[in-house]
Motif scaffolding. Structure first.
Motif, PDB file in Angstrom:
ATOM      1  N   VAL A  16       0.945  -1.279  -0.040  1.00  0.00           N
ATOM      2  CA  VAL A  16      -0.115  -0.061  -0.062  1.00  0.00           C
ATOM      3  C   VAL A  16       0.893   1.250  -0.080  1.00  0.00           C
ATOM      4  CG1 VAL A  16      -1.527   1.413   1.186  1.00  0.00           C
ATOM      5  CG2 VAL A  16      -1.995  -1.070   1.265  1.00  0.00           C
ATOM      6  N   LEU A  17       1.949   1.304   0.687  1.00  0.00           N
ATOM      7  CA  LEU A  17       2.896   2.422   0.717  1.00  0.00           C
ATOM      8  C   LEU A  17       3.911   2.214  -0.252  1.00  0.00           C
ATOM      9  CD1 LEU A  17       3.236   3.120   4.753  1.00  0.00           C
ATOM     10  CD2 LEU A  17       1.439   3.570   3.091  1.00  0.00           C
ATOM     11  N   HIS A  18       3.715   1.626  -1.417  1.00  0.00           N
ATOM     12  CA  HIS A  18       4.718   1.203  -2.452  1.00  0.00           C
ATOM     13  C   HIS A  18       5.544   2.526  -2.838  1.00  0.00           C
ATOM     14  CE1 HIS A  18       2.376   2.175  -5.793  1.00  0.00           C
ATOM     15  NE2 HIS A  18       1.361   1.781  -5.382  1.00  0.00           N
ATOM     16  N   GLU A  19       4.807   3.681  -2.887  1.00  0.00           N
ATOM     17  CA  GLU A  19       5.536   5.002  -3.553  1.00  0.00           C
ATOM     18  C   GLU A  19       6.541   5.500  -2.561  1.00  0.00           C
ATOM     19  OE1 GLU A  19       2.362   7.063  -5.319  1.00  0.00           O
ATOM     20  OE2 GLU A  19       3.573   8.851  -4.905  1.00  0.00           O
ATOM     21  N   TYR A  20       6.240   5.409  -1.246  1.00  0.00           N
ATOM     22  CA  TYR A  20       7.120   5.734  -0.002  1.00  0.00           C
ATOM     23  C   TYR A  20       8.345   4.770  -0.091  1.00  0.00           C
ATOM     24  CZ  TYR A  20       9.017   5.194   4.523  1.00  0.00           C
ATOM     25  OH  TYR A  20       9.962   4.907   5.571  1.00  0.00           O
ATOM     26  N   HIS A  21       7.985   3.565  -0.188  1.00  0.00           N
ATOM     27  CA  HIS A  21       9.057   2.493  -0.195  1.00  0.00           C
ATOM     28  C   HIS A  21      10.065   2.806  -1.430  1.00  0.00           C
ATOM     29  CE1 HIS A  21       8.115   0.370   3.440  1.00  0.00           C
ATOM     30  NE2 HIS A  21       6.836   0.323   3.084  1.00  0.00           N
ATOM     31  N   HIS A  22       9.362   3.097  -2.633  1.00  0.00           N
ATOM     32  CA  HIS A  22      10.214   3.257  -3.552  1.00  0.00           C
ATOM     33  C   HIS A  22      10.895   4.418  -3.664  1.00  0.00           C
ATOM     34  CE1 HIS A  22      11.111   4.765  -7.757  1.00  0.00           C
ATOM     35  NE2 HIS A  22      11.079   3.503  -8.019  1.00  0.00           N
ATOM     36  N   ASP A  23      10.578   5.552  -3.219  1.00  0.00           N
ATOM     37  CA  ASP A  23      11.251   6.698  -3.185  1.00  0.00           C
ATOM     38  C   ASP A  23      12.703   6.723  -2.223  1.00  0.00           C
ATOM     39  OD1 ASP A  23       9.493   7.875  -5.035  1.00  0.00           O
ATOM     40  OD2 ASP A  23       8.489   9.250  -3.331  1.00  0.00           O
ATOM     41  N   ARG A 194      15.052  13.133   6.921  1.00  0.00           N
ATOM     42  CA  ARG A 194      13.681  13.327   5.676  1.00  0.00           C
ATOM     43  C   ARG A 194      12.565  12.803   6.348  1.00  0.00           C
ATOM     44  NH1 ARG A 194      14.884  11.770  -0.428  1.00  0.00           N
ATOM     45  NH2 ARG A 194      12.786  12.204  -0.878  1.00  0.00           N
ATOM     46  N   ARG A 195      11.618  13.575   6.422  1.00  0.00           N
ATOM     47  CA  ARG A 195      10.292  13.265   6.650  1.00  0.00           C
ATOM     48  C   ARG A 195       9.577  13.139   5.303  1.00  0.00           C
ATOM     49  NH1 ARG A 195       6.556  15.471  11.143  1.00  0.00           N
ATOM     50  NH2 ARG A 195       4.709  15.540   9.685  1.00  0.00           N
ATOM     51  N   PHE A 196       8.708  11.725   5.424  1.00  0.00           N
ATOM     52  CA  PHE A 196       7.677  11.547   4.340  1.00  0.00           C
ATOM     53  C   PHE A 196       6.405  11.570   4.904  1.00  0.00           C
ATOM     54  CE2 PHE A 196      11.814   9.787   3.284  1.00  0.00           C
ATOM     55  CZ  PHE A 196      12.117   9.698   1.970  1.00  0.00           C
ATOM     56  N   ASP A 197       5.701  12.606   4.456  1.00  0.00           N
ATOM     57  CA  ASP A 197       4.136  12.798   4.698  1.00  0.00           C
ATOM     58  C   ASP A 197       3.380  11.850   3.876  1.00  0.00           C
ATOM     59  OD1 ASP A 197       4.067  14.320   7.183  1.00  0.00           O
ATOM     60  OD2 ASP A 197       4.672  16.000   5.875  1.00  0.00           O
ATOM     61  N   ILE A 198       2.656  10.833   4.275  1.00  0.00           N
ATOM     62  CA  ILE A 198       2.091   9.921   3.321  1.00  0.00           C
ATOM     63  C   ILE A 198       0.417  10.228   3.390  1.00  0.00           C
ATOM     64  CG2 ILE A 198       1.184   7.448   2.685  1.00  0.00           C
ATOM     65  CD1 ILE A 198       4.303   6.770   4.307  1.00  0.00           C
ATOM     66  N   ASP A 199      -0.152  10.441   2.424  1.00  0.00           N
ATOM     67  CA  ASP A 199      -1.451  10.829   2.382  1.00  0.00           C
ATOM     68  C   ASP A 199      -2.237  10.319   1.224  1.00  0.00           C
ATOM     69  OD1 ASP A 199      -3.971  12.150   2.700  1.00  0.00           O
ATOM     70  OD2 ASP A 199      -3.172  14.166   2.594  1.00  0.00           O
ATOM     71  N   LEU A 200      -2.691   9.003   1.294  1.00  0.00           N
ATOM     72  CA  LEU A 200      -3.301   8.446   0.291  1.00  0.00           C
ATOM     73  C   LEU A 200      -4.622   8.619   0.179  1.00  0.00           C
ATOM     74  CD1 LEU A 200      -1.329   5.012   0.321  1.00  0.00           C
ATOM     75  CD2 LEU A 200      -0.621   7.260  -0.916  1.00  0.00           C
ATOM     76  N   ARG A 201      -5.489   8.955  -1.023  1.00  0.00           N
ATOM     77  CA  ARG A 201      -6.867   9.196  -0.796  1.00  0.00           C
ATOM     78  C   ARG A 201      -7.519   8.467  -1.911  1.00  0.00           C
ATOM     79  NH1 ARG A 201      -8.245  13.644   2.740  1.00  0.00           N
ATOM     80  NH2 ARG A 201      -6.135  14.241   3.533  1.00  0.00           N
ATOM     81  N   PRO A 202      -8.885   8.209  -1.802  1.00  0.00           N
ATOM     82  CA  PRO A 202      -9.533   7.269  -2.249  1.00  0.00           C
ATOM     83  C   PRO A 202      -9.720   7.842  -3.917  1.00  0.00           C
ATOM     84  CG  PRO A 202     -11.108   8.203  -0.890  1.00  0.00           C
ATOM     85  CD  PRO A 202      -9.799   8.767  -0.631  1.00  0.00           C
ATOM     86  N   PRO A 203      -9.784   7.001  -4.889  1.00  0.00           N
ATOM     87  CA  PRO A 203      -9.917   5.595  -4.703  1.00  0.00           C
ATOM     88  C   PRO A 203      -8.530   4.789  -4.685  1.00  0.00           C
ATOM     89  CG  PRO A 203      -9.797   6.244  -7.452  1.00  0.00           C
ATOM     90  CD  PRO A 203      -9.920   7.536  -6.376  1.00  0.00           C
ATOM     91  N   LEU A 204      -8.675   3.922  -3.668  1.00  0.00           N
ATOM     92  CA  LEU A 204      -7.450   3.009  -3.326  1.00  0.00           C
ATOM     93  C   LEU A 204      -7.566   1.760  -3.610  1.00  0.00           C
ATOM     94  CD1 LEU A 204      -6.434   4.436   0.195  1.00  0.00           C
ATOM     95  CD2 LEU A 204      -5.503   5.098  -1.718  1.00  0.00           C
ATOM     96  N   PRO A 205      -6.411   0.964  -3.911  1.00  0.00           N
ATOM     97  CA  PRO A 205      -6.513  -0.599  -4.316  1.00  0.00           C
ATOM     98  C   PRO A 205      -7.187  -1.284  -3.043  1.00  0.00           C
ATOM     99  CG  PRO A 205      -4.277   0.190  -4.118  1.00  0.00           C
ATOM    100  CD  PRO A 205      -5.327   1.613  -3.814  1.00  0.00           C
ATOM    101  N   ALA A 206      -7.716  -2.401  -3.311  1.00  0.00           N
ATOM    102  CA  ALA A 206      -8.448  -3.105  -2.490  1.00  0.00           C
ATOM    103  C   ALA A 206      -7.629  -3.384  -1.297  1.00  0.00           C
ATOM    104  CB  ALA A 206      -8.990  -4.550  -2.949  1.00  0.00           C
ATOM    105  N   ALA A 207      -6.201  -3.465  -1.498  1.00  0.00           N
ATOM    106  CA  ALA A 207      -5.142  -3.912  -0.399  1.00  0.00           C
ATOM    107  C   ALA A 207      -5.262  -3.083   0.701  1.00  0.00           C
ATOM    108  CB  ALA A 207      -3.885  -4.156  -0.927  1.00  0.00           C
ATOM    109  N   ALA A 208      -5.680  -1.649   0.433  1.00  0.00           N
ATOM    110  CA  ALA A 208      -5.673  -0.562   1.539  1.00  0.00           C
ATOM    111  C   ALA A 208      -6.826  -1.232   2.604  1.00  0.00           C
ATOM    112  CB  ALA A 208      -6.162   0.764   0.982  1.00  0.00           C
ATOM    113  N   GLY A 209      -7.768  -1.658   2.359  1.00  0.00           N
ATOM    114  CA  GLY A 209      -8.987  -2.019   3.033  1.00  0.00           C
ATOM    115  C   GLY A 209      -8.537  -3.109   3.930  1.00  0.00           C
ATOM    116  N   ARG A 210      -7.598  -4.087   3.268  1.00  0.00           N
ATOM    117  CA  ARG A 210      -7.181  -5.375   4.289  1.00  0.00           C
ATOM    118  C   ARG A 210      -6.126  -4.852   5.153  1.00  0.00           C
ATOM    119  NH1 ARG A 210      -8.003  -9.623   7.149  1.00  0.00           N
ATOM    120  NH2 ARG A 210      -6.472 -11.036   7.145  1.00  0.00           N
TER     121      ARG A 210
END
Ligand code: SAM
Length: 263
Positions: A16-23, A194-210
């Motif tokens: 779900v946080l793949h963008e943060y991990h990738h960066d 470095r601070r990473f502010d993660i702010d994911l908004r809908p629509p999110l993939p189903a994995a976010a619910g899980r």
């Protein structure tokens, strides 16, 4: 929480946080020398170890964890990703005396140092594990993610987080520490924070619910007897319905410190 639930939570975090991990991996990966030896401390299911092995095709990676089931999960993923020949796993309790792991070019510690009983001891061992001039990357959670967008849900989540913070403080977990100060005190040169502010908004993939559901389930038993009974009942109802919601958000802050062992 069983091992498999915790492992699922760590894998969902990576997903779900793949963008943060990738960066983050891209940034740290760009700073390593050729053919680096990387040591991942408290590697869990291998989010860091596997991503670094893929980002750095000539790296050798040593993944260390106290939990053998975690390391087995990591080895299975390494085989699936075709990087198993460059990843070695070491089962060790980093609160005890450390096995020889270096000399490492990069030590990676993501969401693991706060588990250490004595972070000062761990940092002294990290220093000894690094080659002179080697890098240490420490990534820590400022708090666990928040998922509920509605006012009542967010307020309930806030009350849960307040109780969990009390429990962590009582247990002596080293969350919300200023690792920059600790790193400098342990003889490292701190090069970046470095601070990473993660702010994911809908629509999110189903994995976010899980991800939300497993996160809530993970904390449920800790809240028992500490959170108001009405709040616990509301939490259970919300948890049961999380997979059907399309309005969830994921809000989290991670901080990363980059430090060098002086040459
Ligand atoms: C929150 S998980 C983080 C996993 C991974 N680094 C990540 O970012 O997804 C913390 C990990 O540290 C490991 N751990 C906790 N205490 C430890 C210790 N004393 N020695 C070695 N590993 C430890 C746990 O088994 C777990 O896999």
């Amino acid at each position: 929480m069983t091992h498999s639930h915790f492992a699922e939570l760590l894998d969902l975090d990576a997903d779900v946080l793949h963008e943060y991990h990738h960066d983050l991996i891209d940034w740290i990966g760009s700073l390593t020398p050729d053919r680096p030896l990387v040591v991942d401390l408290g590697a869990g299911t291998g989010t860091g170890a596997l991503a670094l092995a893929r980002r750095l095709p000539d790296a050798r990676v040593v993944a260390v964890d106290v939990s053998e089931p975690m390391l087995e999960h990591l080895r299975n993923k390494a085989r699936e990703l075709g990087v198993a020949d460059r990843i070695r796993t070491v089962q060790a309790d980093l609160d005890e005396s450390w096995p020889a792991l270096g000399p490492a070019d990069l030590v990676w510690a993501s969401a693991s140092l706060h588990h250490m009983a004595d972070p000062g001891h761990a940092l002294a061992q990290v220093r000894a594990t690094l080659r002179p001039g080697g890098l240490l990357a420490v990534a820590e959670l400022d708090s666990f993610p928040r998922f509920l967008p509605d006012e009542a849900g967010a307020a309930l989540e806030e009350r849960c987080h307040a109780v969990l913070a009390e429990i962590r403080a009582e247990a002596g977990l080293h969350m919300n520490e200023d690792w920059g100060v600790r790193l400098a005190g342990a003889g490292f040169t701190v090069e970046a924070e470095r601070r990473f502010d993660i702010d994911l908004r809908p629509p999110l993939p189903a994995a976010a619910g899980r991800y939300a559901q497993v996160s809530f389930q993970r904390t449920r038993h800790r809240l028992e007897g500490r959170l108001d009974a009405d709040d616990l009942a509301a939490l259970d109802t919300i948890t049961a319905g999380l997979l059907d919601r399309d309005d969830l958000t994921v809000q989290a802050t991670r901080t990363v410190w980059l430090a060098r062992r002086p040459g």
